[in-house]
Enzyme design. Sequence first.
Site: not given
Length: 441
Positions: A265, A332, A366, A425
Amino acid sequence: MISRIDLRGDALLEGPALRALLPRADFDVAAALEKVRPICEAVHHRGDTALIDYAEKFDGVRLTQVRVPAAALAEALAGLEPAVREALEESIRRARIVHREQRRAPHTTQVVPGGTVTEKWVPVERVGLYAPGGRSVYPSSVIMNAVPAQEAGVESMALASPPQKEFDGLPHPTILAACALLGIDEVYAVGGAQAVAMFAYGTETCAPANMVTGPGNIWVAAAKRYFTGRIGIDTEAGPTEIAVLADDTADPAHVASDLISQAEHDPLAAAVLVTDSVDLADAVAKELEPQVAATKHIEDRIVPALAGRQSAIVLVDGLDEGLRVVDAYGAEHLEIQTADAAAVAERVKNAGAIFVGPWAPVSLGDYCAGSNHVLPTGGCACHSSGLSVQSFLRGIHIVDYTRDALADVAHHVVTLAEAEDLPAHGAAIKARFGWKVPESK
């Protein structure tokens, strides 16, 4: 070609000390941030003109317009090789099968009689998708980003990809063909940080988006960080990573080929083998040489990636220690190539995606596993998930209480409001009951 780190014996530390020993690429998004700031602001103030100027500066092509004509999308699809079209269509089909099952249905919980909280899921209205150019062309990334957004019900979607000089300033035709197959007709010839800025600010041509997703280089990651808070992002994607946890049952040829597959890559890509087998480590190192020599992208990507500080063979004493290492690394992509790989995979805590056994390589994920390949990098798997349908959905709580249901809990609300020194509140509750808090039943 690839270094070794020996963590056997007393060398295996804990926590941050262990993470510091593991290989990781240098990827300084903070340093890049200052360089993308003027680019992003130029797009903010000059719109399409800035995009055209940056295309000439960074991509070497002078555009007349940034939006890709519909005819170019149709032409790219018509010219796509039949085998590539068939493969893309199968990838889309499998991704839809998986992602369609991820959509959550609204759920209503009755807290008390007359009091309910419903969580409904609403898609973001408009998404900008980024498909990188540069060293490779990634139609698979178009699929991985578009399919979950479509299955989430996102109504407006646009895609940006860098203009290519060899294609007359259009993005790569395979990117355009993938867009056509997915029904994405709003496509822009814009790359890098300027593409993220286009989606964040909008220009004369492109409406602003609520969210930007998709992988890219360090400049894209820095632009995402720059706009975090203004737009939603998927992740600041860093260089790709593979870690393989293997024992002596693994085939060294398989392991070597999988390490190489990620190394091709980018020169910063990380390839890490964690094993308790010295014999396997030796065999994988031996296998790398002929396999690298027989492939492509050797000198510009694979060799620097495998030889870089981000890649290594890590030796450990046993499987338990190996699991500690891969959890500290938070890859990853994590392959488990051990005996009883499925059981080992169940023990992993930190990984973007886990690939079990010898027949589920990262390359499958992939393209055609049906899973998503947009995954956390740089150790972020310890706190982040990969892209999914949920990435494009927002959970909204709908609170519905009757008078009696509010009355039953009113005194608790008032008590907590006063404990936090927020009397207004409590007054908002008292006003509904004539300023007298009902007694609990």
